[in-house]
Design a protein around this motif. Structure first.
Motif, mmCIF file in Angstrom:
data_model
loop_
_atom_site.group_PDB
_atom_site.id
_atom_site.type_symbol
_atom_site.label_atom_id
_atom_site.label_comp_id
_atom_site.label_asym_id
_atom_site.label_seq_id
_atom_site.Cartn_x
_atom_site.Cartn_y
_atom_site.Cartn_z
ATOM 1 N N GLY A 1 0.760 -1.351 -0.037
ATOM 2 C CA GLY A 1 -0.097 -0.036 -0.002
ATOM 3 C C GLY A 1 0.921 1.331 0.058
ATOM 4 N N GLN A 2 2.214 1.190 0.132
ATOM 5 C CA GLN A 2 2.924 2.562 0.118
ATOM 6 C C GLN A 2 3.090 3.335 -1.093
ATOM 7 O OE1 GLN A 2 6.924 1.913 1.793
ATOM 8 N NE2 GLN A 2 6.145 0.919 3.498
ATOM 9 N N GLN A 3 2.855 2.543 -2.031
ATOM 10 C CA GLN A 3 2.637 3.217 -3.620
ATOM 11 C C GLN A 3 1.093 3.173 -4.010
ATOM 12 O OE1 GLN A 3 4.822 1.299 -6.919
ATOM 13 N NE2 GLN A 3 3.936 3.017 -8.326
ATOM 14 N N PRO A 4 0.519 4.354 -3.906
ATOM 15 C CA PRO A 4 -1.084 4.174 -4.008
ATOM 16 C C PRO A 4 -1.466 4.130 -5.349
ATOM 17 C CG PRO A 4 -0.164 6.466 -3.735
ATOM 18 C CD PRO A 4 0.931 5.720 -3.552
ATOM 19 N N VAL A 5 -2.639 3.741 -5.922
ATOM 20 C CA VAL A 5 -3.041 3.710 -7.034
ATOM 21 C C VAL A 5 -3.421 4.990 -7.543
ATOM 22 C CG1 VAL A 5 -5.086 2.659 -8.609
ATOM 23 C CG2 VAL A 5 -4.035 1.218 -6.681
ATOM 24 N N GLU B 1 -4.540 7.723 -4.732
ATOM 25 C CA GLU B 1 -4.081 8.959 -4.568
ATOM 26 C C GLU B 1 -5.197 9.974 -4.933
ATOM 27 O OE1 GLU B 1 0.036 10.153 -6.655
ATOM 28 O OE2 GLU B 1 -1.405 10.261 -8.087
ATOM 29 N N GLY B 2 -5.134 11.047 -3.839
ATOM 30 C CA GLY B 2 -6.133 12.119 -3.777
ATOM 31 C C GLY B 2 -7.366 11.648 -3.677
ATOM 32 N N LEU B 3 -7.695 10.498 -3.050
ATOM 33 C CA LEU B 3 -8.991 9.849 -2.662
ATOM 34 C C LEU B 3 -9.142 9.528 -1.255
ATOM 35 C CD1 LEU B 3 -11.754 9.777 -4.483
ATOM 36 C CD2 LEU B 3 -11.003 7.456 -4.596
ATOM 37 N N GLU B 4 -10.180 10.174 -0.547
ATOM 38 C CA GLU B 4 -10.262 9.755 0.848
ATOM 39 C C GLU B 4 -10.632 8.376 1.071
ATOM 40 O OE1 GLU B 4 -9.616 11.518 3.862
ATOM 41 O OE2 GLU B 4 -8.915 13.164 2.464
ATOM 42 N N PRO B 5 -10.055 7.756 2.010
ATOM 43 C CA PRO B 5 -10.568 6.197 2.409
ATOM 44 C C PRO B 5 -11.923 6.142 2.551
ATOM 45 C CG PRO B 5 -8.310 6.664 3.226
ATOM 46 C CD PRO B 5 -8.803 8.055 2.720
ATOM 47 N N GLY B 6 -12.612 4.926 2.021
ATOM 48 C CA GLY B 6 -13.965 4.942 2.423
ATOM 49 C C GLY B 6 -14.711 4.111 1.544
ATOM 50 N N SER B 7 -15.890 3.889 1.691
ATOM 51 C CA SER B 7 -16.604 3.083 0.571
ATOM 52 C C SER B 7 -17.601 3.874 -0.320
ATOM 53 C CB SER B 7 -17.456 1.985 1.258
ATOM 54 O OG SER B 7 -18.420 2.739 2.151
ATOM 55 N N TYR B 8 -17.647 3.475 -1.436
ATOM 56 C CA TYR B 8 -18.111 4.590 -2.564
ATOM 57 C C TYR B 8 -19.094 3.591 -3.446
ATOM 58 C CZ TYR B 8 -14.746 7.816 -1.204
ATOM 59 O OH TYR B 8 -13.786 8.615 -0.557
ATOM 60 N N ALA B 9 -20.112 4.134 -4.107
ATOM 61 C CA ALA B 9 -20.816 3.403 -5.172
ATOM 62 C C ALA B 9 -20.398 4.126 -6.649
ATOM 63 C CB ALA B 9 -22.321 3.652 -5.055
ATOM 64 N N TYR B 10 -20.141 3.225 -7.579
ATOM 65 C CA TYR B 10 -19.739 4.044 -8.733
ATOM 66 C C TYR B 10 -21.004 4.358 -9.718
ATOM 67 C CZ TYR B 10 -17.306 4.372 -13.151
ATOM 68 O OH TYR B 10 -16.975 4.780 -14.507
ATOM 69 N N ASP B 11 -20.676 5.927 -10.048
ATOM 70 C CA ASP B 11 -22.142 6.196 -11.000
ATOM 71 C C ASP B 11 -21.550 6.120 -12.425
ATOM 72 O OD1 ASP B 11 -23.807 7.670 -12.589
ATOM 73 O OD2 ASP B 11 -23.963 9.148 -10.821
ATOM 74 N N PRO B 12 -22.032 4.965 -13.406
ATOM 75 C CA PRO B 12 -21.216 5.027 -14.436
ATOM 76 C C PRO B 12 -21.987 5.908 -15.532
ATOM 77 C CG PRO B 12 -22.952 3.294 -14.103
ATOM 78 C CD PRO B 12 -22.916 4.093 -12.816
ATOM 79 N N ILE C 1 -15.068 -10.286 -4.576
ATOM 80 C CA ILE C 1 -14.582 -8.905 -4.391
ATOM 81 C C ILE C 1 -13.391 -9.020 -5.257
ATOM 82 C CG2 ILE C 1 -15.264 -8.816 -2.062
ATOM 83 C CD1 ILE C 1 -12.661 -10.196 -1.039
ATOM 84 N N MET C 2 -12.957 -8.100 -5.993
ATOM 85 C CA MET C 2 -11.813 -7.851 -6.793
ATOM 86 C C MET C 2 -10.876 -6.672 -6.386
ATOM 87 S SD MET C 2 -14.186 -7.617 -10.395
ATOM 88 C CE MET C 2 -14.954 -6.150 -9.812
ATOM 89 N N MET C 3 -9.517 -7.273 -5.934
ATOM 90 C CA MET C 3 -8.657 -6.231 -5.426
ATOM 91 C C MET C 3 -7.556 -5.756 -6.503
ATOM 92 S SD MET C 3 -8.078 -9.090 -2.488
ATOM 93 C CE MET C 3 -8.969 -10.155 -3.673
ATOM 94 N N ILE C 4 -7.502 -4.601 -6.482
ATOM 95 C CA ILE C 4 -6.371 -3.900 -7.424
ATOM 96 C C ILE C 4 -5.462 -3.289 -6.499
ATOM 97 C CG2 ILE C 4 -7.991 -3.839 -9.323
ATOM 98 C CD1 ILE C 4 -8.258 -0.956 -8.792
ATOM 99 N N GLY C 5 -4.196 -2.894 -7.003
ATOM 100 C CA GLY C 5 -3.233 -2.403 -6.296
ATOM 101 C C GLY C 5 -1.663 -2.394 -6.843
ATOM 102 N N ASN C 6 -0.825 -1.778 -6.285
ATOM 103 C CA ASN C 6 0.455 -1.968 -6.790
ATOM 104 C C ASN C 6 1.066 -3.145 -5.990
ATOM 105 O OD1 ASN C 6 1.055 0.164 -8.862
ATOM 106 N ND2 ASN C 6 0.287 1.411 -7.266
ATOM 107 N N GLU C 7 1.971 -3.772 -6.609
ATOM 108 C CA GLU C 7 2.817 -4.965 -5.841
ATOM 109 C C GLU C 7 3.905 -4.529 -5.533
ATOM 110 O OE1 GLU C 7 2.679 -8.175 -8.536
ATOM 111 O OE2 GLU C 7 0.662 -8.460 -8.588
#
Length: 529
Positions: A353-357, A395-406, A511-517
């Motif tokens: 998690g040190q390198q954010p998406v 990056e630039g997004l507050e942690p939390g849960s969101y719904a995606y508006d397509p 659940i689908m996890m995305i991130g830097n390795e």
């Protein structure tokens, strides 16, 4: 209300009420093969297929103009099969999955493929029914993934039987070339028992979505039919319905096809594949829930939904009153589809998690999920899946849960605060640290509404849709240089409670996890295609 409602409820609650048989332990030494085995069947290798560099993932997920003007031939069919279900390389890396200790041993080697599969089991069987316009004598062939070859199971033109089984109003072009997709249950149920029907129907969606992306990027079309005379096609393939379900038919627009009125007015005299798959396992078990789901979802299989039938089951709209968080334009998916599929893999605990998406990377994965959520064919164009995101390191997004508006390509805030503790607490396995992922994406479908709208066979559609979403995210993450992992082992009910979905009927199914390795991983890769 059919049995699929009961099964769907059991799947949702299995994190709290284990499904029977709760004490099941797989006999790994007596497990099945990862493909069918037809000893003595004649076979021929499939040709190598060139892939244009401009066949990018952007074109595959969001094709411009009218896709499908192109025509398949043997080379393009070969390329699509190789890049989706064919073996492309051997992989061995230090990671957190439970099978790590077995991978160095060659008989248990991990062979990479373009499509994802639950547990890496790949239970979808691909059969090519070729008529007179094909490049080989007409017949029924089985795609042998390990050899990238076609094995002949029957000689003679039986394309009329497939056409008749599809019936009136079937999707796709006029043709005499079909891909028939079956699932041999024991290939998955030996490991997942009663849960296996849930997993294998997602595998179907992942496979078909790979084909749709691959084909659209080349100006071809793949339109699957999920409703047809399953009993008739099972008889054609010589499949025992209790052991193997016929899940989809894909008509292929074929180069050089010319309709033959006499051969296409009436189906050929019914014949059947006589060659039998030889099972490796000495003991083959059956599971009541699996048998009942096959029976429930194959009954009424010819009752293709009318246009608009799924409208009452459409994805629940986002809350317009929720705080909106804008996203920048998505990072372009400029990698060609073949490369993206070759690079696709599961991250298995490598997230760091040190390198954010970045937000453009997140936007690309969210957009890919939405683009992949419509299978087309006879499933209609009603959007069934809604997408949520648990954000930890973006990056630039507050942690939390969101719904995606397509529609607005933005996020709507559901809940503030870091979600890591919730995510890890409600994950069953030890192969991922979900808090270290940049974001965890969760697709939901109103499963009960789908079943009410189109009957029990709709369960296959629900899970195929989720599998297609997962495959789209996997491939998009590869194209934007992110790691990705997909899992089913979580407490579904806790997600319903956390996201406030009790009144909407939305079911979180994956659940689908995305991130830097982590940098410089210990990896071994040997490409064979």
């Amino acid at each position: 209300m059919g049995y699929a409602h009961e099964y769907a409820a059991a799947i949702m609650h299995r994190g709290r009420v284990p499904m029977d048989p709760a004490d099941y332990v797989p006999n790994w030494q007596d497990g099945p093969r990862k493909a069918k085995f037809y000893p003595g069947a004649d076979s021929f290798p499939l040709p190598d297929a060139a892939y244009p560099s401009d066949a990018t993932l952007d074109r595959g997920l969001c094709p411009e103009g009218a896709p499908g003007d192109g025509e398949f031939d043997l080379a393009t069919l070969s390329g699509m099969l190789r890049d989706s279900y064919g073996l492309t390389g051997r992989r061995l890396g230090v990671q957190a999955n439970t099978d790590l200790s077995a991978l160095p041993f060659y008989p248990l080697a991990n062979w990479s493929r373009g499509s994802a599969s639950g547990g890496g089991l790949y239970p979808v069987g691909v059969h090519w029914v070729s008529g007179p316009s094909g490049p080989v004598p007409p017949g029924v062939h089985y795609y042998s993934t390990r050899h990238h070859a076609m094995q002949r199971l029957l000689t003679g033109d039986v394309s009329g039987q497939v056409r008749a089984a599809l019936g009136e109003g079937a999707p796709g072009p006029a043709t005499d070339q079909y891909l028939v997709l079956s699932i041999k249950y024991w290939q998955n149920s030996f490991k997942y028992n009663s849960f296996s029907f849930h997993a294998v129907s997602m595998d179907l969606g992942a496979c078909v979505q790979t084909w749709r992306m691959w084909a659209a990027a080349r100006g071809l079309a793949v339109e699957p039919a999920l409703w047809f005379d399953e009993e008739r096609l099972a008889a054609l393939l010589g499949a025992e319905p209790r052991e193997e379900g016929i899940f989809a038919v894909v008509p292929l627009k074929w180069a050089g096809y010319k309709p033959c009125s006499d051969g296409e007015v009436a189906a050929a005299t019914p014949v059947s594949v006589r060659r039998k798959d030889v099972e490796r396992s000495r003991t083959v078990l059956t599971f009541d829930a699996l048998l009942r789901m096959q029976e429930a979802t194959s009954a009424g299989a010819t009752a293709r939904p009318a246009p608009g039938a799924l409208a009452p089951a459409a994805a629940h709209p986002v809350d317009p009153a929720a705080a909106e968080v804008e996203l920048p334009p998505a990072r372009p998916l400029e990698t060609d589809v073949r490369t993206a599929l070759r690079d696709r893999r599961s991250s298995f605990g490598r997230f760091e998690g040190q390198q954010p998406v970045t937000r453009p990377q997140l936007a690309a994965c969210l957009g890919a999920a939405v683009a992949g959520s419509r299978l087309g064919g006879d499933t209609g164009e009603v959007p069934l899946a809604k997408l949520y995101a648990f954000v930890s390191h973006v990056e630039g997004l507050e942690p939390g849960s969101y719904a995606y508006d397509p529609e607005r390509r933005s996020l709507r805030r559901v809940k503030e605060g870091r979600p890591g503790e919730f995510l890890q607490k409600n994950y069953f396995l030890a192969n991922y640290n979900l808090e270290q992922a940049g974001a965890v994406l969760v697709p939901t479908v109103r499963t009960t509404a789908v079943l009410d709208a189109v009957g029990d066979r709709g369960y296959r559609l629900v899970n195929a849709t989720i599998g297609a979403v997962a495959q789209s995210v996997y491939t998009a993450a590869s194209a934007v240089d992110l790691g990705c992992g997909v899992a089913l082992g979580f407490d579904n009910i806790s997600y319903i409670e956390e996201l406030g979905l009790e009144e909407t009927g939305e079911a979180p199914l994956l659940i689908m996890m995305i991130g830097n390795e982590r940098p410089a991983p210990a990896d071994f890769r040997y490409e064979i295609a």
